[in-house]
Enzyme design. Structure first.
Site, PDB file in Angstrom:
ATOM      1  N   HIS A 295      -0.866 -51.924 -38.631  1.00 12.49           N
ATOM      2  CA  HIS A 295      -1.990 -51.568 -37.721  1.00 12.49           C
ATOM      3  C   HIS A 295      -2.952 -52.964 -37.471  1.00 12.49           C
ATOM      4  O   HIS A 295      -3.248 -53.168 -36.221  1.00 12.49           O
ATOM      5  CB  HIS A 295      -2.701 -50.502 -38.304  1.00 12.49           C
ATOM      6  CG  HIS A 295      -3.977 -49.822 -37.702  1.00 12.49           C
ATOM      7  ND1 HIS A 295      -3.762 -48.615 -36.877  1.00 12.49           N
ATOM      8  CD2 HIS A 295      -5.260 -50.595 -37.344  1.00 12.49           C
ATOM      9  CE1 HIS A 295      -4.922 -48.485 -36.087  1.00 12.49           C
ATOM     10  NE2 HIS A 295      -5.827 -49.601 -36.637  1.00 12.49           N
ATOM     11  N   GLU A 296      -3.226 -53.697 -38.511  1.00  6.56           N
ATOM     12  CA  GLU A 296      -4.338 -54.665 -38.435  1.00  6.56           C
ATOM     13  C   GLU A 296      -3.520 -55.790 -37.513  1.00  6.56           C
ATOM     14  O   GLU A 296      -4.161 -56.453 -36.789  1.00  6.56           O
ATOM     15  CB  GLU A 296      -4.531 -55.174 -39.813  1.00  6.56           C
ATOM     16  CG  GLU A 296      -5.473 -53.913 -40.498  1.00  6.56           C
ATOM     17  CD  GLU A 296      -6.724 -53.685 -39.613  1.00  6.56           C
ATOM     18  OE1 GLU A 296      -7.397 -54.239 -38.663  1.00  6.56           O
ATOM     19  OE2 GLU A 296      -7.071 -52.488 -39.847  1.00  6.56           O
ATOM     20  N   HIS A 299      -3.988 -55.205 -33.844  1.00  6.51           N
ATOM     21  CA  HIS A 299      -5.247 -55.847 -33.498  1.00  6.51           C
ATOM     22  C   HIS A 299      -5.405 -57.298 -33.537  1.00  6.51           C
ATOM     23  O   HIS A 299      -6.101 -57.766 -32.580  1.00  6.51           O
ATOM     24  CB  HIS A 299      -6.407 -55.453 -34.580  1.00  6.51           C
ATOM     25  CG  HIS A 299      -6.813 -53.839 -34.590  1.00  6.51           C
ATOM     26  ND1 HIS A 299      -7.517 -53.472 -33.358  1.00  6.51           N
ATOM     27  CD2 HIS A 299      -7.062 -53.002 -35.526  1.00  6.51           C
ATOM     28  CE1 HIS A 299      -7.769 -52.295 -33.490  1.00  6.51           C
ATOM     29  NE2 HIS A 299      -7.788 -51.854 -34.760  1.00  6.51           N
ATOM     30  N   GLU A 327      -7.870 -50.405 -30.023  1.00  7.11           N
ATOM     31  CA  GLU A 327      -7.253 -49.692 -31.009  1.00  7.11           C
ATOM     32  C   GLU A 327      -5.738 -49.105 -30.637  1.00  7.11           C
ATOM     33  O   GLU A 327      -5.012 -48.802 -31.249  1.00  7.11           O
ATOM     34  CB  GLU A 327      -7.839 -48.044 -30.963  1.00  7.11           C
ATOM     35  CG  GLU A 327      -7.699 -47.189 -32.029  1.00  7.11           C
ATOM     36  CD  GLU A 327      -7.831 -47.733 -33.516  1.00  7.11           C
ATOM     37  OE1 GLU A 327      -7.458 -47.059 -34.617  1.00  7.11           O
ATOM     38  OE2 GLU A 327      -8.592 -48.554 -33.762  1.00  7.11           O
TER      39      GLU A 327
END
Length: 535
Positions: A295-296, A299, A327
């Site tokens: 997830h990070e 980003h 997101e």
């Protein structure tokens, strides 16, 4: 994800300086537009540089700062915030932006977007009077302390007066920025540019109507996959090494970034050439560390992929369009890629490499199914599965919007929260700590923030659907660990485009040919989970 709270919200903090008067509009007849734009761009780039310093200070505070240094760091951040505020609300800058805005139709699309966003930021910053800015600064600390105590004792009444104050402050703040618009629309626009509550209602009502019966059907008629075999202890150092390797395989550039461990995962740094992400690991949960790291990484790759051409570099048009779009990039990699069946063909050998004693029962199919189960009961948002998470967000949106428009009273929040939880998710929290006090957002006054989580998930589904159409053999590439075709496609379509478009809907039209369509998201979830649950 904590990216937005760290990187976006930090830029929204307003230093308690004197109220700034908006500049009078002058004609451009005696001003050379090219010279005026160049001077304005120089000022904006200086602000970007200072904001980058502020974000590095924030990263250091959360990752490296000695425990006894918090006081001096607070002073440093406060002093820097004052400098940034002064530059942001400089009367000359505002005057130049107003002049450029009056002739924006003659500017290039990139320059027009720079002027549009910079002028809007100037107006928003300059509109807040000193006494309100001071009240907000104080409330950030007092409300947080009240929330911590209320959560510790599971007693909403200890936080209710602080929440009421934030509701009042946010209404005042919205009225200062745009007294003609509904207060919630003004707050929402701070996080999701161009979005209005009426559009959120349209989308969320459709999603809720589709999800509630789907989840009920899966629970009552479906066959849950077995995930018990994944439940064991996993060495934390080995988890960190595994996740680092996956981040690098996905495309994170370690020469322009860092990977660290922190209590709360986030992605920050000063910009595309210095992007810093963190994650965390649990000894008894391999999946949380994996999905959190991926997830990070999503980003971080958005940040590293931003447009560095001279016309874009360090200007507002180069920033992420919105929190929801940011997101979407983390969720696309986490859900559409990492939780997909093809990815498990790549992932399983990686896990076995770092965990040689990984259960022999593991197969690609079992790993895929085990990572895509519905958690019961689903009480905590940050622990929720892909299906129920969306309803957690919709619930929060409905309550916070009601608080701002007055249709919901603060005293009624716990009961309303529990009623919606039972209606949407079939579960009632046992206490306030596991219910309306579980999130920090309202303690920081962040009303308008929650919807961006679900908007991001829907953007991700629609973007990925288009990627599958345009990238040959995408699923085969993912199964082989060949991620560059997707990463390069996203870089061209999303990352490098930054804030050129005025809203998420406009970006979706440019990328996918249509505005955000909830049915794309619902179809993705329905197809995936009816198959996994053998319906």
């Amino acid at each position: 994800s904590a990216f937005v709270a760290y990187a976006f919200c930090a830029s929204r903090h307003i230093s308690p300086k004197a109220h700034v008067k908006l500049p009078l509009l002058r004609t451009m007849s005696t001003v050379n537009a090219e010279e005026l734009y160049s001077e304005t761009a120089k000022s904006l780039r200086e602000i970007t540089a200072l904001e980058g310093i502020s974000r590095i200070l924030g990263w250091d505070e959360m990752v490296m700062l000695p425990s006894g240094s918090s006081g001096s760091r607070a002073d440093q951040k406060s002093a820097l915030a004052g400098v940034i505020y002064d530059k942001r609300t400089n009367a000359k800058l505002g005057e130049h932006l107003s002049e450029l805005k009056s002739v924006s139709s003659s500017l290039s699309a990139v320059r027009a977007a720079v002027v549009r966003d910079a002028h809007k930021e100037f107006v928003n910053s300059a509109a807040i009077p000193k006494d309100l800015a001071q009240r907000m600064a104080t409330l950030e600390s007092t409300a947080y302390e009240a929330w911590v105590e209320a959560r510790k004792t599971s007693d909403f009444s200890k936080f209710s007066s602080s929440l009421q104050e934030w509701v009042d402050v946010n209404r005042q703040r919205a009225a200062c920025i745009d007294p003609t618009a509904p207060a919630y629309d003004v707050l929402l626009d701070m996080y999701e540019k161009g979005m209005k509550a009426s559009r959120i209602d349209e989308v969320f009502n459709e999603v809720r109507a589709g999800l509630v019966p789907l989840i009920e059907e899966l629970k009552t008629k479906g066959t849950p996959p077995d995930a018990t075999w994944l439940q064991r202890d996993y060495d934390l150092d080995a988890q960190a090494k595994l996740c680092r390797q996956i981040a690098l395989d996905l495309g994170f550039d370690i020469e322009k970034g860092r990977l660290d461990v922190s209590v709360h995962p986030f992605t920050g740094g000063s910009g595309p050439t210095d992007t810093r992400m963190t994650t965390r690991f649990k000894k008894d949960d391999l999946t949380e560390g994996l999905t959190g790291a991926i997830h990070e990484t999503g980003h971080a790759m958005y940040e590293q992929g931003r447009n560095m051409d001279p016309e874009w570099k360090d200007l507002p048009v180069n920033q992420a369009l919105s929190m929801g779009v940011h997101e979407s990039q983390s969720l696309l990699w986490e859900r559409m890629v990492a939780l997909s069946r093809p990815f498990q063909t790549y992932l399983l050998p990686k896990i076995k490499e770092f965990f040689p004693d990984f259960p022999e029962v593991a197969t690609v199919e079992k790993l895929y199914e085990a990572q895509n189960t519905i958690r019961e009961p689903s009480l905590i948002r940050v622990e929720a599965d892909e299906l129920t998470y969306t309803l957690h967000v919709i619930l929060r949106y409905e309550i916070e919007r009601g608080l701002v428009d007055g249709s919901v009273q603060v005293a009624d929040v716990p009961a309303l929260w529990n009623a919606k939880m039972q209606s949407y998710l079939g579960a009632t929290p046992p206490n306030d700590a596991a219910g309306c006090l579980q999130d920090i957002h309202w303690a920081g006054g962040a009303m308008g923030y929650f919807p961006t989580y679900t908007l991001g998930a829907m953007y991700a589904a629609q973007i990925f659907e288009k990627a599958r159409e345009e990238i040959p053999n995408l699923e085969e590439s993912l199964s082989k660990g060949e991620f560059s075709p997707l990463r390069c496609w996203l870089n061209e379509k999303i990352h490098r485009v930054g804030s050129l478009h005025a809203s998420g809907d406009e970006l979706m039209i440019a990328v996918t040919g249509k505005a955000l369509d909830p049915q794309v998201y619902l179809s993705y979830l329905r197809k995936k989970y009816t198959e996994i649950y053998k319906l």
